[in-house]
Design a protein around this motif. Structure first.
Motif, PDB file in Angstrom:
ATOM      1  N   GLY A   1      11.092   3.707  -2.948  1.00 26.60           N
ATOM      2  CA  GLY A   1      10.026   2.963  -2.294  1.00 26.60           C
ATOM      3  C   GLY A   1       8.799   2.774  -3.165  1.00 26.60           C
ATOM      4  N   LEU A   2       8.479   3.759  -3.984  1.00 27.44           N
ATOM      5  CA  LEU A   2       7.291   3.626  -4.830  1.00 27.44           C
ATOM      6  C   LEU A   2       7.448   2.586  -5.940  1.00 27.44           C
ATOM      7  N   PRO A   3       8.595   2.503  -6.634  1.00 28.73           N
ATOM      8  CA  PRO A   3       8.729   1.386  -7.574  1.00 28.73           C
ATOM      9  C   PRO A   3       8.706   0.038  -6.864  1.00 28.73           C
ATOM     10  N   ALA A   4       9.262  -0.013  -5.661  1.00 22.40           N
ATOM     11  CA  ALA A   4       9.217  -1.265  -4.895  1.00 22.40           C
ATOM     12  C   ALA A   4       7.785  -1.609  -4.509  1.00 22.40           C
ATOM     13  N   ALA A   5       6.996  -0.593  -4.161  1.00 20.74           N
ATOM     14  CA  ALA A   5       5.592  -0.843  -3.819  1.00 20.74           C
ATOM     15  C   ALA A   5       4.819  -1.342  -5.041  1.00 20.74           C
ATOM     16  N   GLY A   6       5.065  -0.748  -6.204  1.00 21.16           N
ATOM     17  CA  GLY A   6       4.433  -1.226  -7.432  1.00 21.16           C
ATOM     18  C   GLY A   6       4.876  -2.636  -7.776  1.00 21.16           C
ATOM     19  N   TRP A   7       6.151  -2.926  -7.551  1.00 23.86           N
ATOM     20  CA  TRP A   7       6.693  -4.261  -7.809  1.00 23.86           C
ATOM     21  C   TRP A   7       6.009  -5.284  -6.907  1.00 23.86           C
ATOM     22  N   PHE A   8       5.880  -4.961  -5.613  1.00 23.27           N
ATOM     23  CA  PHE A   8       5.223  -5.879  -4.673  1.00 23.27           C
ATOM     24  C   PHE A   8       3.747  -6.058  -4.996  1.00 23.27           C
ATOM     25  N   LEU A   9       3.075  -4.989  -5.378  1.00 21.05           N
ATOM     26  CA  LEU A   9       1.655  -5.087  -5.719  1.00 21.05           C
ATOM     27  C   LEU A   9       1.442  -6.028  -6.905  1.00 21.05           C
ATOM     28  N   ALA A  10       2.273  -5.866  -7.929  1.00 25.45           N
ATOM     29  CA  ALA A  10       2.159  -6.751  -9.087  1.00 25.45           C
ATOM     30  C   ALA A  10       2.534  -8.187  -8.712  1.00 25.45           C
ATOM     31  N   MET A  11       3.519  -8.355  -7.828  1.00 29.04           N
ATOM     32  CA  MET A  11       3.899  -9.702  -7.400  1.00 29.04           C
ATOM     33  C   MET A  11       2.751 -10.387  -6.670  1.00 29.04           C
ATOM     34  N   LEU A  12       2.046  -9.640  -5.841  1.00 36.25           N
ATOM     35  CA  LEU A  12       0.906 -10.228  -5.132  1.00 36.25           C
ATOM     36  C   LEU A  12      -0.156 -10.716  -6.107  1.00 36.25           C
ATOM     37  N   LEU A  13      -0.374  -9.949  -7.150  1.00 34.10           N
ATOM     38  CA  LEU A  13      -1.370 -10.349  -8.146  1.00 34.10           C
ATOM     39  C   LEU A  13      -0.892 -11.520  -8.999  1.00 34.10           C
ATOM     40  N   LEU A  14       0.417 -11.624  -9.211  1.00 35.18           N
ATOM     41  CA  LEU A  14       0.955 -12.711 -10.027  1.00 35.18           C
ATOM     42  C   LEU A  14       1.086 -14.022  -9.256  1.00 35.18           C
ATOM     43  N   ILE A  15       1.199 -13.944  -7.946  1.00 34.44           N
ATOM     44  CA  ILE A  15       1.355 -15.153  -7.137  1.00 34.44           C
ATOM     45  C   ILE A  15       0.033 -15.902  -6.986  1.00 34.44           C
TER      46      ILE A  15
END
Length: 128
Positions: A66-80
């Protein structure tokens, strides 16, 4: 019945490292999937899935996936989010949307897999 867990400090360090690895995979995958359109998406998804699955298996907890997924989503939000100059990292094309959707699905799948079993599905785990 439960297997012994590593010391708490070691687990916290591993969780933080996997969170940061999720951010790194998200940023790198955003550029790889756009660089080589059909193959880049598959390569980015392979790295994303491997990161989530490794977090699950190495830590033995769902929080490890879950934590790598949370980091992945956080970075995706910033990249979008588009920049004020009008630059975008992720565009609304088929490869970007496929990577976003499939990466999200991989995160959910890996976070809901059973913990502390064998490395491959269908192979019996170690005796308890």
């Amino acid at each position: 019945m439960a297997e012994p867990q590593p010391p708490r400090a070691a687990r916290i360090v591993v969780y933080v490292l996997f969170f940061l690895l999720g951010i790194a995979v998200s940023v790198c995958g955003a550029f790889v999937q756009a660089l080589w359109p059909p193959v880049g998406v598959l390569l980015a998804l392979a790295a994303t899935g491997a990161t989530f699955y490794a977090g699950l298996r190495i830590t033995g907890t769902r929080l490890g996936a879950g934590l790598p997924a949370a980091g992945w989503f956080l970075a995706m939000l910033l990249l979008i989010v588009p920049r004020p100059e009008g630059d975008n990292v992720l565009w609304s094309n088929a490869t970007s949307l496929a990577w976003l959707f499939a990466g999200s699905v991989l995160g959910v799948i890996c976070a809901t897999l059973p913990t502390r079993t064998s490395w491959f599905p269908g192979v019996p785990g170690p005796p308890r």
